[in-house]
Design an enzyme around this catalytic site. Sequence first.
Site, PDB file in Angstrom:
ATOM      1  N   CYS A 136       0.447  -4.251   5.223  1.00 52.45           N
ATOM      2  CA  CYS A 136       1.454  -3.657   6.100  1.00 52.45           C
ATOM      3  C   CYS A 136       2.773  -3.529   5.356  1.00 52.45           C
ATOM      4  CB  CYS A 136       1.630  -4.502   7.358  1.00 52.45           C
ATOM      5  SG  CYS A 136       2.834  -3.828   8.517  1.00 52.45           S
ATOM      6  N   CYS A 139       5.870  -4.281   7.379  1.00 51.61           N
ATOM      7  CA  CYS A 139       6.037  -5.704   7.699  1.00 51.61           C
ATOM      8  C   CYS A 139       6.642  -6.462   6.519  1.00 51.61           C
ATOM      9  CB  CYS A 139       4.695  -6.350   8.039  1.00 51.61           C
ATOM     10  SG  CYS A 139       3.743  -5.536   9.308  1.00 51.61           S
ATOM     11  N   ASP A 140       6.129  -6.180   5.318  1.00 52.04           N
ATOM     12  CA  ASP A 140       6.440  -7.010   4.159  1.00 52.04           C
ATOM     13  C   ASP A 140       7.251  -6.322   3.075  1.00 52.04           C
ATOM     14  OD1 ASP A 140       4.856  -8.987   5.386  1.00 52.04           O
ATOM     15  OD2 ASP A 140       3.036  -8.149   4.509  1.00 52.04           O
TER      16      ASP A 140
END
Length: 307
Positions: A136, A139-140
């Site tokens: 992701c 997300c990261d």
Amino acid sequence: MNKTENICDIGIIGGGTAGMTAAIYGQRAGKQTVIIEGGTFGGQITSSPNVENYPGIASVSGSEFSMNLLDQATKLGAETVMEQVTGIRDEGGVKVIETTGKEYPCRSIILATGVTHRHLGVPNEERLTGAGVSYCATCDGMFFRGKDVAVVGGGSTALQDAEFLSNYCNKVYLIHRRDEFRGEDSIVKRLEGKENVEFVLSTTVKEIIGDAAVERLILNNKKTMKEYKLDVSGVFIAVGQIPQNEIFADVVKLDGNGFILAAEDCVTSHPGIFAAGDCRTKEVRQLTTAAADGAVAALAACKYIAE
């Protein structure tokens, strides 16, 4: 639950956009629904920092969008359960959802289990997940500001990930096993104009190297058949998604890839069981189509109950 018979009208397996929309439509139709989710309510969209493709909402975070859906469903009376579903069975008129905690008898069931990320299956991928290996980018990606990273995949998700990361990372290598991308051509053209994005085509990842965290990749050029190293601090894998429908295979028919066979009417091979969202066979898997499926499946379940 129905207090007289303790039987729910519509049992919904999965608390993503499709499942929560189904609960909203079911409750508004006067049916008692229960949403059973084994992970996080909201599904994959919760990890998106900004959603801009949902009609009527110019911009919203994925988590806010999901929480609004959940709040709307519960205020209408939908019950929510945090348990892992282990199977379903039909007892002739009553369908039972089995979980690790208990059983939930229902008049109808909507399967809205979504999908999970496909892995490369290369050495050290699992070990270094969360230590440089990610599925992701939104997300990261922020953890890799100013660093060199790689994105693996050739579809629209991989292209979007590379574009997102190019805004924060020093260098983004976009690795694809074919000689051309499958994703949207407009994104490819935008990436071609970015100085810090490099296409690495006809190439596969053979191994991920690193002790405590990702340090480099071992790549294989499919045309020259030569292996070489690529130093990166992170690798974002976007090679597709897989359904999680194996536990339902003895009840509803699946296609060769494990998706539930159901058309736009969301009707499965088993009477009274419907499929909504990314878990079913379909061409387009987007937030809007998940919501549409939830509405269609809920109304189909209501019609089934009334028959």
